[in-house]
Design an enzyme around this catalytic site. Structure first.
Site, mmCIF file in Angstrom:
data_model
loop_
_atom_site.group_PDB
_atom_site.id
_atom_site.type_symbol
_atom_site.label_atom_id
_atom_site.label_comp_id
_atom_site.label_asym_id
_atom_site.label_seq_id
_atom_site.Cartn_x
_atom_site.Cartn_y
_atom_site.Cartn_z
ATOM 1 N N GLU A 306 0.822 -1.215 0.000
ATOM 2 C CA GLU A 306 0.000 0.000 0.000
ATOM 3 C C GLU A 306 0.857 1.266 0.000
ATOM 4 O O GLU A 306 0.616 2.194 0.770
ATOM 5 C CB GLU A 306 -0.966 -0.017 1.189
ATOM 6 C CG GLU A 306 -1.929 -1.193 1.140
ATOM 7 C CD GLU A 306 -3.024 -1.138 2.199
ATOM 8 O OE1 GLU A 306 -2.761 -0.649 3.305
ATOM 9 O OE2 GLU A 306 -4.145 -1.610 1.888
ATOM 10 N N ASP A 380 -8.177 -9.127 3.714
ATOM 11 C CA ASP A 380 -7.949 -7.989 4.607
ATOM 12 C C ASP A 380 -8.947 -7.908 5.761
ATOM 13 O O ASP A 380 -9.886 -7.111 5.693
ATOM 14 C CB ASP A 380 -8.022 -6.693 3.786
ATOM 15 C CG ASP A 380 -7.455 -5.508 4.533
ATOM 16 O OD1 ASP A 380 -7.066 -5.686 5.691
ATOM 17 O OD2 ASP A 380 -7.399 -4.423 3.944
ATOM 18 N N GLU A 408 -12.681 -2.326 12.078
ATOM 19 C CA GLU A 408 -12.668 -1.593 10.815
ATOM 20 C C GLU A 408 -13.734 -2.109 9.849
ATOM 21 O O GLU A 408 -14.389 -1.325 9.162
ATOM 22 C CB GLU A 408 -11.281 -1.705 10.170
ATOM 23 C CG GLU A 408 -11.209 -1.068 8.793
ATOM 24 C CD GLU A 408 -9.835 -1.173 8.148
ATOM 25 O OE1 GLU A 408 -8.913 -1.737 8.762
ATOM 26 O OE2 GLU A 408 -9.683 -0.678 7.019
HETATM 27 C C1 BDP Z 1 -6.281 -2.087 5.872
HETATM 28 C C2 BDP Z 1 -6.577 -0.745 6.455
HETATM 29 C C3 BDP Z 1 -5.411 0.199 6.331
HETATM 30 C C4 BDP Z 1 -4.167 -0.454 6.927
HETATM 31 C C5 BDP Z 1 -3.960 -1.793 6.267
HETATM 32 C C6 BDP Z 1 -2.819 -2.566 6.894
HETATM 33 O O1 BDP Z 1 -7.687 -0.187 5.789
HETATM 34 O O2 BDP Z 1 -5.726 1.381 6.987
HETATM 35 O O3 BDP Z 1 -3.075 0.355 6.764
HETATM 36 O O4 BDP Z 1 -5.100 -2.603 6.430
HETATM 37 O O5 BDP Z 1 -3.094 -3.528 7.589
HETATM 38 O O6 BDP Z 1 -7.320 -2.957 6.197
HETATM 39 O O7 BDP Z 1 -1.669 -2.222 6.685
#
Ligand code: BDP
Length: 709
Positions: A306, A380, A408
Site C-alpha cells: 500500500e 484484509d 474496521e
Molecule cells: C487495511 C486498512 C489500512 C491499513 C492496512 C494494513 O484499511 O488502513 O493500513 O489494512 O493492515 O485494512 O496495513
C-alpha cells in the site's frame, strides 16, 4: 456528630451515584456484598506476605492491595513472616523461604511467565501461595487470583498452574504522531507525544495494568504506515518514557520502522538493505534505541505494501529487508515482525494469492529473530475469510497471526460484535500442513513446526474515549484477544463470562442472556454484511456500511463479488484463479468441489448459479437473502435480550449499549436492504415469500453517506 453524619451520608451518596463510565474496564473490583462470601474470602486473606523489590513486584503488590481493599475492604499490611492461619504468601521461592521449603514441583513447567496458586499448609498454618519463577509470573498470578474473587470463585483448595503458550502477545497501535489513529474509533491516541517525556498521563499506567491483567506483554506504539520521525532521538526518548511505565507491568515496547528511514533521517542515497552504509545506519539506530529503551522489543514493518517503501524498491527480497533490521536487533534480543500484507491491484491477479506467492519461496531465508506477521485471511480483516494459505506453508519461519481488534470492517465502535469466536475460528482451523491436527494454533505457538519463540498480534481498538474502546462491548474484544493469546484453549463462552462478571455483575439473570447475545453477535454481523463467503463489499472509501456497487479507480467491489446474470462469487478453482491450489490436501480438493466446500466459504471459492440447490434444499438466491434477513433478526434478538437483562446493571452503561444496539439495527438493515436490492439487479429474482420488502429503492441505500469516518 451531626456534621459527621451529614458528611458520611454525602460520601455514601457520592459513592452510590458515581456515574459508570466504563473507565475501570474489567478491573472495577466492586465491593462484595454477599456477607457469607466475603467472610469466606477474608478467612483466606488475613495476612499478606509479599517479598521482592522490583518494579514488577511493586505493581503486583499495589494491585493486590487495591483490589482487596475495594472488594473486601481489607487493608492487609505486608509482613515477611507467616504469623497466622490465612496468610496470602506472594513471591518467588528465591525471595520467600516459606515457599522455597514447599518445593512446588509445578514451577518447573510454568516457565518464565507462568505462575502457581496453591492452598498449602506452611509451618503448620493454612496459607495460600502465589508463586512463580519470575516477577512477571507473580504479577500474572496476582491478576489471576484477583479474577477468582471478582468472578465469585472459591479460594479454598486452590491448585492452579498456568502459563502462556505464546511468547510474544502484542498489541499493535496504529497511532500517528499527530494524535490521530488509523482505523481508530475510540477517540484520539493515548500517547501524548507533545507532553512526553515530561508528563506521564495516569492513563498510561491504567492501560498497562489492563494489558498485564490479560497477559499482553508487548505494545507497538505507532502506525504500520510509519513516519521516519518516530525513530528520531526526541521521539525515542518520548517512547522510552512510555516504556518505563510499561516495564513495571511486564510489557516491552516496540516501534514500527519506515524502511526508507536511512534516507529520510540518515541522508543516505539509498535504503537498499544490502548496502553497507544502510546496514551501518540501522545498527547505529538500533543501538541508540537500546540506549534509551534497554528492553526494546523490536520493529514491526509494513514494507512494499500500500505505497510503503521496502526492499523491493531496490530489487531485494522481503527477507533481505527483514534481515538487515534483524541483524541490528539480534545482539540486543530484539525481534522483527515483518508483515505479509502485500498485494497489487493488477488486473487479472488474485489478491488472495499474492502474499503466498511472494513469501513462500522465502521460507528459510529469514534470520532467526524474524516473525512473519500474517493476517488471518488473505484479503484484509474481513468479517469472514477463508484462512490465509501461508499458515503452515512456511515451516522454517515462525508465523505470527494478526487479528484486527479495532472493528474496521465490523461496524466500527457502533456495532456490538464479540470477536472471540472469530479469533478462535482461525486458531482452531486445521491447515493439514503436516497432516490432520495441524491447526493454526499449533503453528502460532510453535509446537507444530518446532519453533522456540512464538508471537501473536492484535490491532488495538483503544483510544482516548473515557471507556477506552468507544463501545462498552469493544472492551470485551481487547480482553478476549489477551486471554486467547495467553491460552487459545479457552472457549469464547468462558471468556465472555469472565469479562461480563468483572465488567458488569455476577448476577445470573444478566450473565446467561448477555453471554448468548455476545456469542451470536459475530455470526449476526457476517449475516447482515457478507454471508456465505462474500467479502470486501463494504463502502470502499470509509469501510463503513455496504458498497457492493462501489468503484474507485483500481478498486471495484465487483472484483470481489463478481455478480452477473448467471450467479455470484469468485471462481478460485482450476477454472478460475486456482487459489485452492495454495491449500494443503485434502483442503484443496474440498474447497474446489462445490459439494464439499464449506458453505461459509462458498462464494469465496466459487461462482455459484443463482438457482444452485444448497444443502438446505433452497436455491442460492433464497439462502443468500435469508442470511441477510437472519442477520437483522439476530440484532433484533440482541435488543430484546438487552432490554431485559441490561436493566440488571447501572443505567449509564445500559443506556449506552441500548442506543448503540438501536443504531446497529438501523445499519444492519442498511446493509441487508442495500445488498439484497443490489444483488437482485443481477439475479432478477423476487424476494423469498414472506420476507418484508426493503423500505426504499436501491438508489436510496447507495446514497447514504457516512462522511465522518
Ligand atoms: C487495511 C486498512 C489500512 C491499513 C492496512 C494494513 O484499511 O488502513 O493500513 O489494512 O493492515 O485494512 O496495513
Amino acid at each position: 456528630m451531626r456534621k459527621l453524619f451529614t458528611l458520611i451520608s454525602l460520601l455514601l451518596l457520592a459513592g452510590l451515584t458515581r456515574a459508570e463510565n466504563g473507565y475501570d474496564l474489567w478491573l472495577r473490583y466492586p465491593a462484595i456484598t454477599d456477607a457469607g462470601l466475603s467472610g469466606r474470602y477474608k478467612q483466606v486473606i488475613k495476612q499478606l506476605v509479599i517479598s521482592g523489590n522490583s518494579s514488577v513486584i511493586k505493581s503486583a503488590g499495589s494491585e493486590l492491595r487495591y483490589g482487596l481493599q475495594k472488594m473486601l475492604s481489607v487493608n492487609v499490611s505486608a509482613n515477611d513472616q507467616v504469623t497466622m492461619d490465612g496468610a496470602l504468601i506472594v513471591g518467588t521461592p528465591k525471595m520467600i523461604p516459606a515457599i522455597k521449603t514447599l518445593q512446588i514441583s509445578e514451577l518447573t513447567a510454568v516457565g518464565q511467565e507462568g505462575f502457581v496458586i496453591e492452598s498449602v499448609v506452611s509451618g503448620g498454618r493454612k496459607a495460600t501461595i502465589i508463586t512463580a519463577n519470575t516477577d512477571v509470573g507473580i504479577l500474572y498470578g496476582v491478576f489471576n487470583f484477583l479474577r477468582l474473587i471478582q468472578t465469585g470463585q472459591s479460594l479454598d483448595h486452590l491448585h492452579i498452574a498456568d502459563h502462556p503458550k505464546v511468547t510474544f502477545r502484542v498489541l499493535d497501535h496504529w497511532d500517528n504522531l499527530d494524535g490521530t489513529i488509523e482505523r481508530g474509533y475510540a477517540g484520539s491516541s493515548l500517547w501524548d507525544w507533545q507532553r512526553l517525556p515530561g508528563y506521564l498521563d495516569p492513563r498510561y499506567k491504567d492501560y498497562a495494568r489492563a494489558n498485564a491483567s490479560i497477559g499482553i506483554n508487548g505494545v507497538v506504539l505507532n502506525n504500520v504506515n510509519a513516519k521516519a520521525k518516530s525513530l528520531t532521538r526526541p521521539y525515542i526518548i518520548k517512547a522510552a518514557a512510555l516504556a518505563d511505565v510499561f516495564r513495571a507491568y511486564g510489557i516491552r515496547t516496540y516501534l514500527t520502522a519506515r524502511f526508507s528511514a536511512p534516507i529520510e533521517l540518515g541522508n543516505l542515497k539509498t535504503a537498499d538493505p544490502l548496502d553497507p552504509e544502510v546496514k551501518k545506519w540501522w545498527k547505529e539506530k538500533v543501538d541508540e534505541i537500546y540506549h534509551y529503551i534497554p528492553d526494546f522489543g523490536g520493529f514491526l514493518v509494513k514494507a512494499n505494501s500500500e505505497g510503503q517503501p521496502g526492499p523491493q524498491d531496490y530489487k531485494r527480497t522481503h527477507a533481505d529487508g527483514a534481515n538487515v533490521l534483524a541483524e541490528a536487533l539480534e545482539p540486543h534480543g530484539g525481534m522483527v515482525m515483518w508483515r505479509a500484507f502485500v498485494y497489487e491491484n493488477k488486473k487479472g491477479s488474485d489478491r488472495a494469492m499474492q502474499a503466498y506467492n511472494e513469501f513462500k519461496p522465502l521460507d528459510g531465508k529469514f534470520n532467526k529473530n524474524v516473525f512473519l506477521q500474517v493476517k488471518y485471511g488473505p484479503i484484509d480483516f474481513q468479517p469472514r475469510e477463508a484462512f490465509h494459505p501461508l499458515f503452515g506453508a512456511m515451516p522454517k519461519t515462525p508465523i505470527a497471526p494478526e487479528f484486527e481488534i479495532t472493528q474496521e470492517y465490523l461496524g466500527f465502535a457502533s456495532h456490538l460484535v464479540y470477536l472471540a469466536p472469530l479469533f478462535k475460528e482461525y486458531l482452531q482451523t486445521d491447515t493439514y500442513a503436516q497432516g490432520k491436527g495441524s491447526t493454526i494454533s499449533k503453528i502460532t505457538d510453535g509446537t507444530l513446526e518446532g519453533h522456540q519463540l512464538s508471537a501473536i498480534a492484535g490491532v488495538a481498538n483503544i483510544g482516548s474515549d473515557i471507556n477506552w474502546c468507544g463501545h462498552p462491548f469493544g472492551q470485551a474484544n481487547w480482553y478476549a484477544f489477551g486471554r486467547i493469546a495467553w491460552n487459545s484453549g479457552l472457549t469464547s463462552a468462558q471468556i465472555a463470562e469472565e469479562w461480563l462478571k468483572m465488567t458488569f455483575t455476577n448476577d445470573p439473570a444478566f450473565l446467561g442472556p448477555v453471554e448468548q447475545m455476545m456469542l451470536q453477535s459475530r455470526e449476526a454481523a457476517v449475516n447482515y454484511m457478507m454471508p456465505l463467503g462474500l467479502n470486501h463489499i463494504m463502502n470502499l472509501g470509509t469501510h463503513y456500511g455496504p458498497g457492493p456497487w462501489g468503484r474507485i479507480p483500481g478498486w471495484n467491489a465487483w472484483d470481489y463479488h463478481r455478480s452477473d446474470s448467471s450467479g455470484i462469487g469468485t471462481d478460485r478453482t482450476l477454472s478460475g484463479t486456482n487459489a485452492v491450489s495454495q491449500y494443503f490436501p485434502p483442503l484443496d480438493k474440498e474447497f474446489a468441489d462445490l459439494k464439499t466446500c464449506p458453505q461459509k466459504y462458498l462464494l469465496w471459492f466459487h461462482h455459484v448459479p443463482w438457482s444452485y440447490k444448497m444443502a438446505s434444499g433452497q436455491t442460492l438466491w433464497t439462502e443468500l437473502v435469508n442470511h441477510y434477513y437472519a442477520g437483522v433478526d439476530s440484532v433484533d434478538h440482541m435488543i430484546s435480550i438487552w432490554n431485559i437483562a441490561g436493566k440488571k446493571i447501572d443505567p449509564e452503561r445500559y443506556q449506552d449499549v441500548r442506543q448503540l444496539l438501536l443504531q446497529q439495527k438501523k445499519e444492519a438493515m442498511w446493509w441487508r436492504d442495500g445488498c439484497v436490492l443490489y444483488f437482485q439487479t443481477y439475479s432478477k429474482l423476487p424476494l423469498p415469500e414472506g420476507l418484508p420488502a426493503p423500505a426504499h429503492p436501491l438508489t436510496y441505500y447507495q446514497h447514504i453517506s457516512f462522511p465522518n469516518e
